[in-house]
Design a protein around this motif. Structure first.
Motif, PDB file in Angstrom:
ATOM      1  N   ALA A   1     105.610 -25.154  -1.162  1.00  0.00           N
ATOM      2  CA  ALA A   1     105.021 -24.031  -0.429  1.00  0.00           C
ATOM      3  C   ALA A   1     104.954 -24.379   1.056  1.00  0.00           C
ATOM      4  CB  ALA A   1     103.628 -23.733  -0.960  1.00  0.00           C
ATOM      5  N   PRO A   2     104.993 -23.373   1.925  1.00  0.00           N
ATOM      6  CA  PRO A   2     104.961 -23.646   3.368  1.00  0.00           C
ATOM      7  C   PRO A   2     103.734 -24.427   3.821  1.00  0.00           C
ATOM      8  CG  PRO A   2     105.623 -21.374   2.958  1.00  0.00           C
ATOM      9  CD  PRO A   2     105.188 -21.932   1.639  1.00  0.00           C
ATOM     10  N   SER A   3     102.599 -24.279   3.121  1.00  0.00           N
ATOM     11  CA  SER A   3     101.370 -24.927   3.591  1.00  0.00           C
ATOM     12  C   SER A   3     101.426 -26.445   3.522  1.00  0.00           C
ATOM     13  CB  SER A   3     100.172 -24.415   2.795  1.00  0.00           C
ATOM     14  OG  SER A   3     100.334 -24.681   1.421  1.00  0.00           O
ATOM     15  N   TYR A   4     102.408 -27.015   2.824  1.00  0.00           N
ATOM     16  CA  TYR A   4     102.587 -28.471   2.853  1.00  0.00           C
ATOM     17  C   TYR A   4     103.121 -28.930   4.207  1.00  0.00           C
ATOM     18  CZ  TYR A   4     101.937 -28.996  -2.229  1.00  0.00           C
ATOM     19  OH  TYR A   4     101.426 -29.021  -3.504  1.00  0.00           O
ATOM     20  N   TYR A   5     103.815 -28.041   4.919  1.00  0.00           N
ATOM     21  CA  TYR A   5     104.466 -28.385   6.180  1.00  0.00           C
ATOM     22  C   TYR A   5     103.526 -28.150   7.365  1.00  0.00           C
ATOM     23  CZ  TYR A   5     109.073 -28.442   3.863  1.00  0.00           C
ATOM     24  OH  TYR A   5     110.147 -28.733   3.064  1.00  0.00           O
ATOM     25  N   THR A   6     103.805 -28.823   8.452  1.00  0.00           N
ATOM     26  CA  THR A   6     103.201 -28.522   9.747  1.00  0.00           C
ATOM     27  C   THR A   6     104.302 -27.969  10.638  1.00  0.00           C
ATOM     28  OG1 THR A   6     101.566 -30.301   9.518  1.00  0.00           O
ATOM     29  CG2 THR A   6     101.975 -29.446  11.744  1.00  0.00           C
ATOM     30  N   PHE A   7     104.173 -26.701  11.005  1.00  0.00           N
ATOM     31  CA  PHE A   7     105.210 -26.030  11.792  1.00  0.00           C
ATOM     32  C   PHE A   7     104.870 -26.086  13.272  1.00  0.00           C
ATOM     33  CE2 PHE A   7     105.257 -24.001   7.605  1.00  0.00           C
ATOM     34  CZ  PHE A   7     106.594 -24.140   7.262  1.00  0.00           C
ATOM     35  N   THR A   8     105.924 -26.148  14.084  1.00  0.00           N
ATOM     36  CA  THR A   8     105.758 -26.192  15.532  1.00  0.00           C
ATOM     37  C   THR A   8     106.732 -25.227  16.183  1.00  0.00           C
ATOM     38  OG1 THR A   8     105.135 -28.529  15.439  1.00  0.00           O
ATOM     39  CG2 THR A   8     105.824 -27.665  17.586  1.00  0.00           C
ATOM     40  N   SER A   9     106.231 -24.489  17.151  1.00  0.00           N
ATOM     41  CA  SER A   9     107.082 -23.619  17.962  1.00  0.00           C
ATOM     42  C   SER A   9     107.202 -24.207  19.358  1.00  0.00           C
ATOM     43  CB  SER A   9     106.497 -22.207  18.045  1.00  0.00           C
ATOM     44  OG  SER A   9     107.191 -21.429  19.003  1.00  0.00           O
TER      45      SER A   9
ATOM     46  N   ALA B   1     101.116 -20.652   6.964  1.00  0.00           N
ATOM     47  CA  ALA B   1     101.877 -20.150   5.818  1.00  0.00           C
ATOM     48  C   ALA B   1     103.361 -19.990   6.124  1.00  0.00           C
ATOM     49  CB  ALA B   1     101.300 -18.815   5.350  1.00  0.00           C
ATOM     50  N   GLY B   2     103.811 -20.444   7.289  1.00  0.00           N
ATOM     51  CA  GLY B   2     105.226 -20.383   7.632  1.00  0.00           C
ATOM     52  C   GLY B   2     105.710 -19.004   8.011  1.00  0.00           C
ATOM     53  N   ILE B   3     104.810 -18.138   8.473  1.00  0.00           N
ATOM     54  CA  ILE B   3     105.190 -16.793   8.907  1.00  0.00           C
ATOM     55  C   ILE B   3     105.336 -16.789  10.427  1.00  0.00           C
ATOM     56  CG2 ILE B   3     104.575 -14.357   8.963  1.00  0.00           C
ATOM     57  CD1 ILE B   3     105.262 -15.442   6.190  1.00  0.00           C
TER      58      ILE B   3
ATOM     59  N   GLN C   1     101.927 -24.452  -4.211  1.00  0.00           N
ATOM     60  CA  GLN C   1     102.984 -24.277  -5.213  1.00  0.00           C
ATOM     61  C   GLN C   1     104.170 -25.181  -4.921  1.00  0.00           C
ATOM     62  OE1 GLN C   1     104.039 -20.216  -6.240  1.00  0.00           O
ATOM     63  NE2 GLN C   1     106.189 -20.768  -6.433  1.00  0.00           N
ATOM     64  N   VAL C   2     104.688 -25.782  -5.969  1.00  0.00           N
ATOM     65  CA  VAL C   2     105.903 -26.592  -5.900  1.00  0.00           C
ATOM     66  C   VAL C   2     106.816 -26.141  -7.034  1.00  0.00           C
ATOM     67  CG1 VAL C   2     106.883 -28.908  -6.105  1.00  0.00           C
ATOM     68  CG2 VAL C   2     104.755 -28.568  -4.839  1.00  0.00           C
ATOM     69  N   THR C   3     108.101 -25.950  -6.731  1.00  0.00           N
ATOM     70  CA  THR C   3     109.039 -25.395  -7.696  1.00  0.00           C
ATOM     71  C   THR C   3     110.278 -26.274  -7.806  1.00  0.00           C
ATOM     72  OG1 THR C   3     108.326 -23.170  -7.053  1.00  0.00           O
ATOM     73  CG2 THR C   3     110.367 -23.341  -8.343  1.00  0.00           C
ATOM     74  N   ALA C   4     110.664 -26.544  -9.040  1.00  0.00           N
ATOM     75  CA  ALA C   4     111.972 -27.136  -9.319  1.00  0.00           C
ATOM     76  C   ALA C   4     112.815 -26.042  -9.961  1.00  0.00           C
ATOM     77  CB  ALA C   4     111.845 -28.334 -10.246  1.00  0.00           C
ATOM     78  N   ASN C   5     113.936 -25.727  -9.360  1.00  0.00           N
ATOM     79  CA  ASN C   5     114.776 -24.620  -9.827  1.00  0.00           C
ATOM     80  C   ASN C   5     115.949 -25.125 -10.655  1.00  0.00           C
ATOM     81  OD1 ASN C   5     113.881 -23.419  -6.766  1.00  0.00           O
ATOM     82  ND2 ASN C   5     113.649 -22.070  -8.530  1.00  0.00           N
ATOM     83  N   ASN C   6     116.372 -24.265 -11.608  1.00  0.00           N
ATOM     84  CA  ASN C   6     117.578 -24.521 -12.408  1.00  0.00           C
ATOM     85  C   ASN C   6     117.552 -25.915 -13.030  1.00  0.00           C
ATOM     86  OD1 ASN C   6     118.659 -21.960 -11.616  1.00  0.00           O
ATOM     87  ND2 ASN C   6     119.258 -22.877  -9.667  1.00  0.00           N
ATOM     88  N   VAL C   7     116.499 -26.148 -13.807  1.00  0.00           N
ATOM     89  CA  VAL C   7     116.300 -27.454 -14.445  1.00  0.00           C
ATOM     90  C   VAL C   7     117.078 -27.486 -15.762  1.00  0.00           C
ATOM     91  CG1 VAL C   7     114.611 -29.051 -15.402  1.00  0.00           C
ATOM     92  CG2 VAL C   7     114.034 -27.663 -13.383  1.00  0.00           C
TER      93      VAL C   7
END
Length: 474
Positions: A249-257, A268-270, A143-149
């Motif tokens: 959406a978070p799944s586009y990112y690669t997260f690292t701790s 999923a960025g959780i 999902q990709v969102t553009a807000n307040n267009v």
């Protein structure tokens, strides 16, 4: 219908078994075999729907279901457009228009495109709450969102960049929108969309990405807490010179701790807090480092609120994991420009907690329906202050009945206010607040307000947790 489907499945299975027995001893799949691929058509709507199948329009459950139509009298350089009649705020059949367009069948390979584009106009100048792609009423992984267009009264072209097209090899969520009347004072209007398609523009440049809205933030938390990485934003420069920001959406990112033993983070960025200590969460997207970070300070085990034991038949719950909750409009009503309160809600081993930070006042509204507390005439709240208690604390809870018109501020509202003081709380311990409701009118209660009375810069609390908010029979 289920029996027919079962018969078909049994037949299919039997045929498959026969073919397996006949062919199983032949040979392995040829090295020349080619894996199945998905259609790479970019068009979604150009005068009509393109390759969407027969069942592709899915309105959101609480929206106006019949807000969409094909307008054969209006279009961008054409004879037709996708029309959305956004309803008035008081429309009984739905007070906003929102839906997804999802392909009926296999998805599309959109990996060669860099943007979703469309033309749009409105019957009056409006700000559309959300537009985008990738919602499929499933995982919504892309999902990709553009807000307040901002949409004006003349046709104009809009571009929503794709953060990482290589992930879109089987995408069904082609387009989605949510449009309300917050910016029009409750008055409805019309939106038109045309030439909705995925394109390769080659002019989208300078991607800048962020988590935590680009800030380096730090939170204190506890073992067992799960919380999302928030503030995901990517900004691009378009050919027009305008910057366009989207929320991927978070799944586009690669997260690292930095310390997964303390806090690990999923695709999923959780974030899951595993033990006491400190970990720093960062992210990349397409090899680019995101600005911002989240430092997780785990303080160890968390003490959950006392588990309610009252009979569910005697309870109308606003917020609790023990009871079925009544519908709530919001847990953090934002009254600009005066409210500063933010939400940092979290869950501990599946138990959800409301967390208010930067607190001055905040409201929980439940107006659809309001609560009849004629019999359930007591309010229960569990509250936890994770800090020293100011000696002159004045914490005010206001209960508001909306009156017969069931509208906030309708002229027949009544309130009851109850103060709690330092002696009612112990630092880092759940307090149980019991409030008998004494006001004469209490059959249309729709709002609970929590307020810092003391000057927020001197003797006040900035952070607290709430759980088990409910009305009950005393």
């Amino acid at each position: 219908m289920k029996n027919k489907r079962l018969i078909k499945l049994v037949r299919a299975f039997s045929l498959g078994l026969v073919l397996t027995l006949i062919l199983g001893c032949e040979r392995d799949i040829s090295d020349d075999a080619v894996e199945a691929t998905f259609s790479n058509i970019g068009d979604v709507f150009t005068d009509n729907f393109v390759g969407m199948g027969s069942d592709f329009y899915f309105p959101f459950a609480d929206s106006k279901f019949d807000a969409f139509s094909v307008d054969n009298n209006e279009g961008y350089n054409s004879a037709a457009s996708y029309r959305v009649d956004v309803p008035n705020a008081n429309d009984a059949t739905g007070n906003y228009a929102g839906a997804i367009l999802r392909i009926d069948g296999d998805g599309r390979d959109l990996s060669s495109y860099d943007a979703l584009t469309f033309w749009a106009k409105a019957s009056q100048g409006v700000s559309v709450d959300a537009l985008g792609f990738g919602q499929d009423f499933g995982e919504n992984k892309h999902q990709v969102t553009a807000n307040n267009v901002s949409v004006g009264t003349n046709w104009a072209k809009y571009t929503i960049p794709i953060p990482d097209a290589s992930r879109l090899v089987n995408e069904r969520g082609m387009f989605w929108y949510a449009a309300g009347t917050q910016a029009t004072g409750g008055s409805g209007y019309v939106l038109w969309f045309d030439d909705i398609k995925f394109e390769t523009l080659g002019t989208i440049a300078q991607p800048r990405l962020a988590i935590a809205n680009g800030n380096d933030i730090s939170i204190d938390t506890f073992i067992g807490v799960t919380l999302p990485v928030t503030g995901l934003v990517e900004t691009y420069n378009l050919a027009s010179g305008v910057d366009q920001s989207v929320s991927p959406a978070p799944s586009y990112y690669t997260f690292t701790s930095s310390n997964p033993g303390v806090a690990s983070v999923s695709e999923a960025g959780i974030i899951t807090v595993n033990t006491a200590g400190t970990a720093v969460i960062t992210a990349t997207l397409n090899g680019l480092q995101a600005e911002g970070s989240l430092t997780v300070n785990s303080l160890g085990n968390f003490q959950l609120a006392p588990v309610p034991t009252r009979n569910p038949d005697d309870v109308t719950s606003i917020f609790s994991d023990v009871y079925t909750n009544t519908p709530v409009d919001f847990f953090n009503g934002f009254w600009e420009p005066f409210q500063t309160t933010l939400s940092a809600d979290f869950a501990v081993d599946g138990d959800n907690i409301l967390n208010y930070t930067n607190f001055n006042f905040v409201g929980n509204q439940f107006a659809n329906p309001t609560v009849d507390a004629t019999e359930k005439s007591n309010l229960h709240v569990n509250m936890y202050i994770p800090a020293d208690i100011p000696s002159d604390l004045d914490f005010l809870i206001t209960i508001k009945d909306f009156g017969a018109d069931q509208a906030d501020g309708g002229g027949d509202d009544t309130i009851q206010q109850v103060f709690f003081f330092a002696a009612d709380f112990t630092s880092n311990t759940w307090a149980t607040l019991e409030i008998p409701i004494t006001m004469a009118n209490r059959n249309n209660i729709g709002l609970i307000i929590y307020e810092n009375i003391n000057n927020p810069t001197t003797s006040s609390i900035e952070n607290f947790y709430l759980d088990n908010i409910y009305f009950y029979v005393p």
